[in-house]
Design an enzyme around this catalytic site. Structure first.
Site, PDB file in Angstrom:
ATOM      1  N   HIS A  62       0.419  -2.304  -3.785  1.00 37.40           N
ATOM      2  CA  HIS A  62      -0.224  -3.973  -4.043  1.00 37.40           C
ATOM      3  C   HIS A  62      -0.791  -3.875  -5.003  1.00 37.40           C
ATOM      4  CE1 HIS A  62      -3.110  -0.292  -2.866  1.00 37.40           C
ATOM      5  NE2 HIS A  62      -4.115  -1.468  -2.771  1.00 37.40           N
ATOM      6  N   HIS A  64      -4.478  -4.226  -6.085  1.00 34.55           N
ATOM      7  CA  HIS A  64      -5.677  -4.207  -6.324  1.00 34.55           C
ATOM      8  C   HIS A  64      -5.780  -2.679  -7.361  1.00 34.55           C
ATOM      9  CE1 HIS A  64      -7.460  -3.661  -1.852  1.00 34.55           C
ATOM     10  NE2 HIS A  64      -7.144  -5.437  -2.478  1.00 34.55           N
ATOM     11  N   ASP A  66      -7.299  -0.839  -9.055  1.00 33.86           N
ATOM     12  CA  ASP A  66      -7.026   0.513  -8.867  1.00 33.86           C
ATOM     13  C   ASP A  66      -5.410   1.404  -8.689  1.00 33.86           C
ATOM     14  OD1 ASP A  66      -7.749  -0.060  -6.523  1.00 33.86           O
ATOM     15  OD2 ASP A  66      -8.353   1.688  -5.727  1.00 33.86           O
ATOM     16  N   HIS A  67      -4.680   0.436  -8.750  1.00 36.35           N
ATOM     17  CA  HIS A  67      -3.061   0.367  -8.280  1.00 36.35           C
ATOM     18  C   HIS A  67      -2.681  -0.241  -9.425  1.00 36.35           C
ATOM     19  CE1 HIS A  67      -3.931   2.338  -4.039  1.00 36.35           C
ATOM     20  NE2 HIS A  67      -5.169   1.602  -4.432  1.00 36.35           N
ATOM     21  N   HIS A 120      -4.129  -4.117   4.969  1.00 40.27           N
ATOM     22  CA  HIS A 120      -5.415  -3.868   3.886  1.00 40.27           C
ATOM     23  C   HIS A 120      -4.971  -4.950   2.891  1.00 40.27           C
ATOM     24  CE1 HIS A 120      -7.505  -1.352   1.353  1.00 40.27           C
ATOM     25  NE2 HIS A 120      -6.605  -1.787  -0.137  1.00 40.27           N
ATOM     26  N   ASP A 137      -2.777   2.297  -0.392  1.00 39.50           N
ATOM     27  CA  ASP A 137      -3.895   2.012   1.106  1.00 39.50           C
ATOM     28  C   ASP A 137      -3.321   1.939   2.394  1.00 39.50           C
ATOM     29  OD1 ASP A 137      -4.467   3.166  -1.257  1.00 39.50           O
ATOM     30  OD2 ASP A 137      -5.946   0.955  -1.562  1.00 39.50           O
ATOM     31  N   HIS A 175      -5.255   8.300  -2.658  1.00 40.21           N
ATOM     32  CA  HIS A 175      -7.197   8.264  -2.884  1.00 40.21           C
ATOM     33  C   HIS A 175      -7.015   9.957  -1.270  1.00 40.21           C
ATOM     34  CE1 HIS A 175      -8.580   4.323  -3.792  1.00 40.21           C
ATOM     35  NE2 HIS A 175      -7.832   4.103  -3.337  1.00 40.21           N
TER      36      HIS A 175
END
Length: 262
Positions: A62, A64, A66-67, A120, A137, A175
């Protein structure tokens, strides 16, 4: 770094940022190396330098940051192809190839399925490669992602889709949230022996500075409160406890709201 061998590839697990995991899929007897959700580029570059290998592909679950934050730097350094969901293409940096359930990525030597899992985020996908699930996530160790863009109904449908996978499927989520999730699970599923055993085991694992991930679909079915509404005994107990209707979506929605406040 930790490594897990599958039939024709090895998964290398690299810790990143505060609690992220980046995965490198190293296809045996080939030059293919795939990064899954590169939160940053440095650890992957170091891996490639130390082993004298080249990153060939990046797959994102996805959009975001942090990905995806490593996408541009890794593409520039290695000329790696960036793969992501067609529905999220406008939000994934440096994307080259768009995929969906009907158009999975074609990478020689790997049988990759794409699962569309909104909840999400609206365009979230997972990648199933043999018995390895890279789910970003959507599903965590004993938890699931917050509903930033999707609805409870969408997330519940996505979790049901994952619940249908073979129980031995390894769950490579992005995570290390397992222990906090287990503490919440204990509050809503107090009579679950499998949960008690997992709490003991995973607590020791973290004390030993090791990851609790990968999990398995079977383990999540037995201990993850967001999948437990699929179990009739859990539903009956929870209905009496929380005074909600005895159906999976209603219970999931109540659980997600409670976890958001926890």
């Amino acid at each position: 770094m930790w490594s897990y061998r599958h039939q024709n590839f090895t998964v290398h697990q690299l810790p990143a940022l505060k609690d992220n995991y980046i995965y490198l899929i190293d296809l045996h007897n080939s030059e293919i190396l795939i990064a899954v959700d590169p939160a940053e580029a440095v650890s992957i570059s170091n891996f490639c330098t130390e082993r004298d290998v080249r990153l060939t592909h990046i797959i994102n679950t996805h959009h975001h940051w942090d990905h995806t934050d490593g996408n541009k730097a890794l593409k520039e350094k290695f000329n790696a192809q960036v793969i992501g969901a067609a529905d999220d293409a406008h939000r994934i940096p440096a994307i080259d190839i768009t995929v969906s359930e009907h158009t999975p990525p074609a990478i020689d030597g790997l049988n990759i399925s794409v699962l569309e899992l909104p909840g999400h985020t609206s365009g979230h996908v997972a990648y199933l490669i043999d018995d390895a699930l890279f789910c970003g996530d959507v599903l965590f160790g004993a938890g699931c992602g917050r509903l930033f863009e999707g609805t409870p109904s969408q997330m519940w449908d996505s979790l049901n889709k994952l619940a249908k996978l073979d129980g031995k499927t390894k769950v490579y989520c992005a995570h290390e949230y397992t222990l906090p999730n287990l503490r919440f699970a204990r509050t809503v599923d107090p009579d679950n022996d499998a949960l008690d055993q997992r709490i003991h085991r995973d607590t020791q694992t973290r004390m030993d500075k090791k990851p609790t991930i990968p999990s398995t679909i079977a383990m999540e079915m037995a201990t993850n409160p967001f999948l437990r509404p699929l179990d009739e005994k859990f539903r009956n107990h929870y209905t009496g406890q929380a005074k909600v209707e005895n159906d999976g979506l209603t219970i999931f929605t109540d659980l997600r709201q409670r976890k958001d406040r926890h």
